[in-house]
Design a protein around this motif. Structure first.
Motif, PDB file in Angstrom:
ATOM      1  N   TYR A  39       0.848  -1.198   0.000  1.00  0.00           N
ATOM      2  CA  TYR A  39       0.000   0.000   0.000  1.00  0.00           C
ATOM      3  C   TYR A  39       0.878   1.241   0.000  1.00  0.00           C
ATOM      4  O   TYR A  39       1.926   1.262   0.665  1.00  0.00           O
ATOM      5  N   GLY A  47       8.739  -4.136   8.368  1.00  0.00           N
ATOM      6  CA  GLY A  47       7.842  -5.272   8.120  1.00  0.00           C
ATOM      7  C   GLY A  47       7.694  -5.503   6.621  1.00  0.00           C
ATOM      8  O   GLY A  47       7.727  -6.639   6.138  1.00  0.00           O
ATOM      9  N   SER A  51       8.944  -8.919   4.246  1.00  0.00           N
ATOM     10  CA  SER A  51       8.184  -9.654   3.204  1.00  0.00           C
ATOM     11  C   SER A  51       9.024  -9.773   1.944  1.00  0.00           C
ATOM     12  O   SER A  51       9.127 -10.842   1.339  1.00  0.00           O
ATOM     13  N   ALA A 266      -6.072  -5.877  -6.567  1.00  0.00           N
ATOM     14  CA  ALA A 266      -4.700  -6.148  -6.110  1.00  0.00           C
ATOM     15  C   ALA A 266      -4.277  -7.588  -6.403  1.00  0.00           C
ATOM     16  O   ALA A 266      -3.162  -7.837  -6.865  1.00  0.00           O
ATOM     17  N   ASN A 269      -2.877  -8.686  -9.693  1.00  0.00           N
ATOM     18  CA  ASN A 269      -1.518  -8.277 -10.076  1.00  0.00           C
ATOM     19  C   ASN A 269      -0.637  -9.490 -10.378  1.00  0.00           C
ATOM     20  O   ASN A 269       0.246  -9.442 -11.219  1.00  0.00           O
ATOM     21  N   LYS A 293       0.807 -12.864   7.601  1.00  0.00           N
ATOM     22  CA  LYS A 293      -0.338 -13.606   8.138  1.00  0.00           C
ATOM     23  C   LYS A 293      -1.628 -12.777   8.099  1.00  0.00           C
ATOM     24  O   LYS A 293      -2.720 -13.328   8.046  1.00  0.00           O
ATOM     25  N   ILE A 295      -2.777 -11.122   5.742  1.00  0.00           N
ATOM     26  CA  ILE A 295      -3.462 -11.136   4.446  1.00  0.00           C
ATOM     27  C   ILE A 295      -3.611 -12.574   3.923  1.00  0.00           C
ATOM     28  O   ILE A 295      -3.752 -12.814   2.740  1.00  0.00           O
ATOM     29  N   HIS A 299      -5.352 -14.433   0.322  1.00  0.00           N
ATOM     30  CA  HIS A 299      -4.534 -15.258  -0.585  1.00  0.00           C
ATOM     31  C   HIS A 299      -4.908 -16.731  -0.578  1.00  0.00           C
ATOM     32  O   HIS A 299      -4.690 -17.419  -1.566  1.00  0.00           O
ATOM     33  N   HIS A 321       4.296 -15.499   6.613  1.00  0.00           N
ATOM     34  CA  HIS A 321       5.188 -15.087   7.703  1.00  0.00           C
ATOM     35  C   HIS A 321       4.431 -14.268   8.733  1.00  0.00           C
ATOM     36  O   HIS A 321       3.353 -13.734   8.468  1.00  0.00           O
ATOM     37  N   HIS A 323       4.752 -11.261  12.082  1.00  0.00           N
ATOM     38  CA  HIS A 323       5.046  -9.821  12.071  1.00  0.00           C
ATOM     39  C   HIS A 323       6.224  -9.448  12.965  1.00  0.00           C
ATOM     40  O   HIS A 323       6.567 -10.161  13.894  1.00  0.00           O
ATOM     41  N   MET A 331       4.172  -2.070  15.623  1.00  0.00           N
ATOM     42  CA  MET A 331       4.631  -0.818  14.995  1.00  0.00           C
ATOM     43  C   MET A 331       3.416   0.015  14.607  1.00  0.00           C
ATOM     44  O   MET A 331       2.492  -0.512  13.988  1.00  0.00           O
TER      45      MET A 331
HETATM   46  N1  MSP Z   1      -1.672  -4.205  -0.344  1.00  0.00           N
HETATM   47  C1  MSP Z   1      -1.873  -5.314   0.506  1.00  0.00           C
HETATM   48  C2  MSP Z   1      -1.341  -6.574  -0.145  1.00  0.00           C
HETATM   49  C3  MSP Z   1      -1.929  -6.898  -1.475  1.00  0.00           C
HETATM   50  S1  MSP Z   1      -1.195  -8.299  -2.183  1.00  0.00           S
HETATM   51  C4  MSP Z   1      -2.147  -8.678  -3.453  1.00  0.00           C
HETATM   52  C5  MSP Z   1      -1.153  -5.087   1.830  1.00  0.00           C
HETATM   53  N2  MSP Z   1      -0.199  -4.179   1.827  1.00  0.00           N
HETATM   54  S2  MSP Z   1       0.661  -3.757   3.111  1.00  0.00           S
HETATM   55  O1  MSP Z   1       1.547  -2.740   2.643  1.00  0.00           O
HETATM   56  O2  MSP Z   1      -0.212  -3.399   4.184  1.00  0.00           O
HETATM   57  O3  MSP Z   1       1.447  -5.019   3.592  1.00  0.00           O
HETATM   58  C6  MSP Z   1       2.355  -5.649   2.745  1.00  0.00           C
HETATM   59  C7  MSP Z   1       3.078  -6.756   3.478  1.00  0.00           C
HETATM   60  O4  MSP Z   1       3.800  -6.226   4.563  1.00  0.00           O
HETATM   61  C8  MSP Z   1       2.152  -7.828   4.049  1.00  0.00           C
HETATM   62  O5  MSP Z   1       2.687  -9.112   3.771  1.00  0.00           O
HETATM   63  C9  MSP Z   1       2.188  -7.575   5.502  1.00  0.00           C
HETATM   64  O6  MSP Z   1       2.000  -8.744   6.257  1.00  0.00           O
HETATM   65  C10 MSP Z   1       3.598  -7.062   5.665  1.00  0.00           C
HETATM   66  N3  MSP Z   1       3.729  -6.347   6.903  1.00  0.00           N
HETATM   67  C11 MSP Z   1       3.131  -5.198   7.297  1.00  0.00           C
HETATM   68  N4  MSP Z   1       3.480  -4.934   8.585  1.00  0.00           N
HETATM   69  C12 MSP Z   1       4.304  -5.917   9.040  1.00  0.00           C
HETATM   70  C13 MSP Z   1       5.060  -6.124  10.204  1.00  0.00           C
HETATM   71  N5  MSP Z   1       5.008  -5.332  11.249  1.00  0.00           N
HETATM   72  N6  MSP Z   1       5.909  -7.186  10.208  1.00  0.00           N
HETATM   73  C14 MSP Z   1       6.062  -8.022   9.125  1.00  0.00           C
HETATM   74  N7  MSP Z   1       5.360  -7.840   8.036  1.00  0.00           N
HETATM   75  C15 MSP Z   1       4.371  -6.912   8.014  1.00  0.00           C
HETATM   76  O7  MSP Z   1      -1.471  -5.773   2.792  1.00  0.00           O
END
Ligand code: MSP
Length: 580
Positions: A39, A47, A51, A266, A269, A293, A295, A299, A321, A323, A331
């Motif tokens: 996003y 985090g 990923s 999304a 993609n 986890k 999302i 999936h 995975h 967080h 966070m």
């Molecule tokens: N846009 C959606 C995903 C769409 S995929 C078709 C989304 N975006 S996100 O930016 O919020 O998150 C992207 C990834 O970052 C996710 O796998 C999410 O789990 C990971 N993380 C976001 N915060 C996190 C932590 N604090 N720790 C580890 N990973 C985390 O979801």
């Protein structure tokens, strides 16, 4: 006919998915690895980086099998109410916000050495076309209908929630407010006319798919979570929003009053990067998704159902995975504890931080980040154990000729009972244990990577590094005299064995710390074309085979392999309780 006839899987049982069988490896095997798309309502944090690094390490590891058979896609998720609102709050146009933040992610991944082969933005024309074709395919199969949707919507999570998934908490002003049980984010009651996807028809096909593919979601506890979700009701899914509320998105083809739901947009993609709608067959369904986890449901339930609905196979693999927390806390912007990965690179170096996240990150459970932990781990394992070992066995004082030394079979004899010094030359029982451990290491590491346990792969490399340090220490080669032919022979053998160990570690560490591994292998004069799986034969001379490295001039000295990290002064005082 719609693909929702409950007959899944059709041809989905992957070869080699049984226990102990090699999974997804072997030359010629294709894979389309993906990270989630991120996003763009805020800058990247650690985090997000985690990923991407997990996917990168898997991609690089598989790349060691041979070039050309895999791709790694990443990118940004740019549509939806959340982005529309973030742009409005920032007083900027959504397109500007998207370009800016998407650039931050792309830049971060370059710096982090994430080896992506495609970076997709959901605002690109190729993606819009893919989403609209996908929508038309759903509609053509009779799996969409228009209805009045009424329920809770959580904009920060961009998802619909049932009554059971919400709770009430006081907001900042102490007023009662409804929030998502899982994320704690506020929800709003939504009532509007939407397109609905007949998700309920896929409950049974999804179950069958999962039961027939026990390894499709790993680690295993997440597989069980999904199975449990499928025991509950699976209501139809609202897949559009009224355009007057959500303008920032892809319009529903043929209905200008509706915008396609951001999660459908999304998820597609993954098909866009595979070349959908024209050229995806070469790559689909060799899709391997890395996801957090939070999302998983999107999936492991929505996405496979949507794919089945248009007659495509679900992805081959979903790696899940957990967080990162920061000093024990989630966070969040409001807590002001969001960790900037670029600052981490400056503090710990890129490889230092990559190593930390992948060595400490355990997919099954949340992991905690704090500065002292990074410094301690990286110093002990990269600077001291690995860097120290290289330094000790390659220094001009111990190897003045600067060549890859020779191995002597008479000093280190091959055999099974090595307790007898006469029979084994000068090698001791522990030395044979070292050889056995390093011999086993490449397969062990591969197995851990394929089961998404990268941290365990690193743990086993470190254990071998420590064993090698023990070997070196045990034989005190610095005390051996080069002028005495018998001692020189043994000295060279000790150095040869140590360099061979380092060569194997260097090759195996490439997916995790690519720059450091390159430095190590270059110092050992291992050419780029000698750094693949096929080069992982350890100590060939011991096994009676020729060693191409013996006698080769070593690479130039580029300084310490890995710099020791300093604890910032303020912190030392805090730790020792000296701060007033
Ligand atoms: N846009 C959606 C995903 C769409 S995929 C078709 C989304 N975006 S996100 O930016 O919020 O998150 C992207 C990834 O970052 C996710 O796998 C999410 O789990 C990971 N993380 C976001 N915060 C996190 C932590 N604090 N720790 C580890 N990973 C985390 O979801």
């Amino acid at each position: 006919a719609p693909a929702s006839s409950g007959d899944w899987p059709r041809s989905r049982c992957r070869a080699g998915s049984g226990p102990g069988a090699p999974r997804d490896s072997g030359p010629g095997r294709r894979w389309l690895l993906s990270t989630p798309i991120f996003y763009v309502n805020g800058p990247p944090h650690i985090g997000h980086l985690y990923s991407a690094l997990l996917a990168d390490a898997l991609h690089r590891h598989r790349g060691l099998l041979g070039p050309g058979s895999g791709r790694l896609a990443t990118g940004t998720d740019e549509h939806g109410l959340k982005i529309q609102q973030a742009a409005a709050a920032a007083g900027t146009a959504p397109s500007e916000l998207c370009s800016h933040v998407s650039g931050l992610f792309r830049d971060l991944f370059f710096r982090a050495a994430v080896s992506f082969t495609d970076f997709i933005r959901t605002t690109e024309p190729r993606h819009r076309r893919a989403v609209q074709c996908f929508w038309a395919a759903l509609q053509g199969r009779g799996l969409l209908y228009k209805d009045f949707y009424e329920g809770w919507y959580c904009t920060p999570d961009e998802c619909f929630l049932t009554q059971a998934q919400i709770t009430e908490r006081p907001d900042a002003q102490g007023r009662p407010c409804k929030v998502s049980l899982e994320s704690g984010h506020q929800v709003h009651w939504t009532k509007e006319e939407n397109y609905m996807f007949k998700l309920s028809e896929f409950q049974e096909p999804l179950r069958k798919w999962l039961q027939g593919n026990r390894h499709v979601i790993s680690p295993e506890p997440f597989y069980q979570v999904v199975l449990r979700w499928l025991e509950e009701d699976l209501p139809d899914l609202s897949v559009s929003r009224e355009r007057n509320r959500l303008q920032w998105g892809i319009p529903v083809p043929g209905d200008s009053t509706q915008t396609i739901y951001v999660w459908v947009d999304a998820l597609v993609n993954y098909l866009t990067v595979a070349g959908y709608p024209d050229a995806h067959h070469a790559w689909w369904p060799a899709a391997h998704h890395v996801v957090g986890k939070d999302i998983l449901k999107f999936h492991a339930i929505y996405w496979p159902a949507l794919l089945m609905a248009v007659g495509l196979d679900p992805p081959e693999q979903i790696y899940v995975h957990s967080h990162w927390t920061v000093r024990g806390q989630k966070m969040s912007k409001s807590l002001g504890n969001v960790v900037d990965p670029v600052a981490c690179f400056k503090q710990y170096t890129v490889d230092g931080f990559r190593y930390f996240l992948l060595r400490q990150g355990v997919p099954e459970r949340d992991c905690d980040y704090y500065e002292e932990k990074v410094i301690k781990l990286v110093n002990s394992e990269l600077a001291d154990a690995l860097g120290g070992l290289l330094n000790r066995c390659i220094a001009p004082s111990i190897n003045p000729s600067g060549i890859y030394p020779h191995f002597s079979e008479s000093c280190f004899r091959k055999g099974s009972d090595h307790i007898d010094v006469e029979a084994s030359g000068r090698a001791l029982a522990e030395d044979y244990e070292l050889v056995a451990s390093v011999d086993r290491l490449p397969l062990q590491v591969t197995d851990y990577f394929e089961h998404f346990q990268i941290y365990k792969a690193l743990e086993s490399v470190v254990a071998c590094v420590r064993q090698t340090n023990g070997f070196f220490q045990r034989h005190t080669p610095w005390k051996l005299c080069r002028d005495n032919p018998a001692e020189k022979c043994w000295l060279d053998t000790v150095l040869h064995v140590t360099l061979e160990c380092l060569r194997i570690y260097g090759i195996l560490l490439q997916p995790v710390i690519p720059a450091t591994a390159d430095k190590l292998l270059s110092r050992l004069s291992i050419k780029p074309e000698e750094r693949a799986f096929t080069d992982l034969t350890f100590l060939p001379r011991y096994h009676g085979k020729p060693c191409p490295f013996e006698g080769r001039k070593l690479g130039p000295d580029m300084g310490a392999l890995f710099p020791r990290l300093e604890t910032p002064r303020g912190h030392q005082m805090e730790i020792k309780g000296l701060r007033p």
